[in-house]
Design a protein around this motif. Structure first.
Motif, PDB file in Angstrom:
ATOM      1  N   GLN A  22      12.609 -40.858 -44.088  1.00 23.33           N
ATOM      2  CA  GLN A  22      11.860 -39.602 -44.030  1.00 23.33           C
ATOM      3  C   GLN A  22      11.962 -38.979 -42.636  1.00 23.33           C
ATOM      4  OE1 GLN A  22      10.650 -42.490 -45.150  1.00 23.33           O
ATOM      5  NE2 GLN A  22       9.498 -42.240 -47.069  1.00 23.33           N
ATOM      6  N   ASN A  24       5.580 -37.587 -37.163  1.00 24.20           N
ATOM      7  CA  ASN A  24       4.863 -38.228 -38.256  1.00 24.20           C
ATOM      8  C   ASN A  24       4.311 -37.234 -39.280  1.00 24.20           C
ATOM      9  OD1 ASN A  24       5.204 -40.954 -37.651  1.00 24.20           O
ATOM     10  ND2 ASN A  24       3.497 -40.955 -36.200  1.00 24.20           N
ATOM     11  N   ASP A  41       5.894 -37.875 -42.545  1.00 20.56           N
ATOM     12  CA  ASP A  41       5.729 -39.219 -43.109  1.00 20.56           C
ATOM     13  C   ASP A  41       4.264 -39.423 -43.462  1.00 20.56           C
ATOM     14  OD1 ASP A  41       5.690 -41.874 -43.801  1.00 20.56           O
ATOM     15  OD2 ASP A  41       6.571 -42.613 -41.923  1.00 20.56           O
ATOM     16  N   SER A 100       2.675 -41.836 -44.703  1.00 20.69           N
ATOM     17  CA  SER A 100       2.075 -43.127 -44.374  1.00 20.69           C
ATOM     18  C   SER A 100       1.595 -43.185 -42.924  1.00 20.69           C
ATOM     19  CB  SER A 100       3.075 -44.255 -44.636  1.00 20.69           C
ATOM     20  OG  SER A 100       4.207 -44.133 -43.788  1.00 20.69           O
ATOM     21  N   ASN A 101       2.155 -42.339 -42.076  1.00 27.54           N
ATOM     22  CA  ASN A 101       1.783 -42.357 -40.660  1.00 27.54           C
ATOM     23  C   ASN A 101       1.069 -41.095 -40.196  1.00 27.54           C
ATOM     24  OD1 ASN A 101       2.786 -44.919 -39.742  1.00 27.54           O
ATOM     25  ND2 ASN A 101       4.854 -44.125 -39.996  1.00 27.54           N
TER      26      ASN A 101
END
Length: 339
Positions: A230, A312, A315, A317-318
């Motif tokens: 990603q 991020n 992304d 997840s972050n």
């Protein structure tokens, strides 16, 4: 008495004749050896004066005198002149006759190592892969465990790990020596600044039986398949389904811009960061400007919170883990501060 005196006078030798000293005259054995005062020739040759006289008297040797004077002057000048760094390609320990790290000049010592170039940690894309050697891009997706093991390091819960290399990784990526590659990782995890320094975990490498994780040197394309892509910059990851710490060959070979040219320091960070995920530690941001970055910060991308936060955003997840608060840390490879 008178007879004795007369006899003595009668026995006294007659004065030597001057003929004995002429060249070729015969001497008796009772006469002392004497050198003739006459020269070889009957008349001595008159010496010439001036340059012609010198040449006549000394021959070719007279021409060597100016040459010797010039050579002597050059040697004296060369000895007196201070050596400059870079002359004859020698500095420091390479100086002939000098001790290591010294110079023949009278000035202060000159550094023989080039310090790493400083990196702008804020205004350049530090996530880009640095320039450097080639690395393996496509592997087979299978790994071979490196034989060998270690004693337990640290106290607390014991984590057993193995070390493996993907089939298709060029030997140049790990220096051509699997055992040396494994010893490098063992040394990082056994360092008291690493996770064993917390007192809560212990580490031990094995090459058979059940393990808690396998540290795997992996080609870039296989890494993308396991870690996702990603954020489209090369990185490593912890892949829970396969219990693999996936170490991207591109990063192992070239490092990260935030770490400048200190490849060993970056490799220690990469191992400690991903093993930190094995220990269930999440990502963090820089806590205080100018301080060492937390080992769980995504330092492969950079050590500036604003830059890492922007990456991020793509992304999920972050997203939001790192605040865009302008803080900038310095690179750091270990979770435990030196004591």
């Amino acid at each position: 008495m008178n007879r004795t005196s007369e006899a003595g006078r009668a026995a006294a030798p007659s004065p030597p004749s001057e003929d004995r000293y002429r060249r070729g005259a015969r001497r008796t054995t009772a006469e002392p050896l004497t050198a003739s005062w006459e020269p070889a020739g009957r008349h001595r040759r008159k010496r010439r004066r001036g340059l012609k006289g010198l040449v006549a008297n000394y021959g070719w040797r007279i021409y060597a005198v100016p040459v010797l004077l010039v050579l002597t002057a050059l040697v004296v000048l060369d000895t007196a002149a201070p050596t400059k760094i870079g002359e004859a390609g020698q500095t420091g320990a390479d100086n002939a006759g000098g001790a290591p790290g010294t110079s023949t000049s009278s000035g202060p010592p000159v550094a023989t190592e080039t310090p790493p170039a400083k990196v702008d940690l804020v205004n350049i894309p530090t996530a880009e892969l640095p320039d450097g050697p080639k690395y393996s891009e496509q592997g087979a997706g299978t790994w071979q465990v490196v034989p060998g093991g270690t004693a337990q390091a640290g106290t607390g819960r014991l984590y057993k790990y193995a070390i493996a290399i993907e089939d298709g990784v060029d030997a140049a990526d790990f220096g051509g020596d699997r055992d040396a590659f494994a010893r490098t990782i063992d040394g990082i995890l056994a360092d008291q600044r690493s996770w064993i320094g917390t007192g809560r975990v212990a580490m031990q490498r094995v090459d058979s039986g059940p393990v808690d994780f396998t540290i795997s040197l992996t080609t870039t394309n296989t890494t993308h398949g396991l870690c996702g892509f990603q954020i489209q910059y090369e990185t490593s990851c912890w892949h829970p389904p396969s219990e693999r710490v996936v170490i991207n060959a591109a990063r192992w070979v070239r490092g990260a811009k935030a770490f400048s040219t200190d490849l060993a320091f970056y490799r220690a960070y990469a191992i400690n960061h991903e093993v930190g995920h094995v220990l269930e530690n999440p990502h963090e941001g820089c806590k205080e400007t100018g301080q060492p970055a937390p080992v769980m910060m995504q330092q492969t991308f950079g050590v500036a919170n604003d830059y890492v936060a922007r990456l991020n955003e793509v992304d999920a997840s972050n997203r939001g883990r790192v605040p865009a608060d302008g803080k900038v840390c310095s690179p750091n490879a270990f979770p435990v501060a030196p004591r």
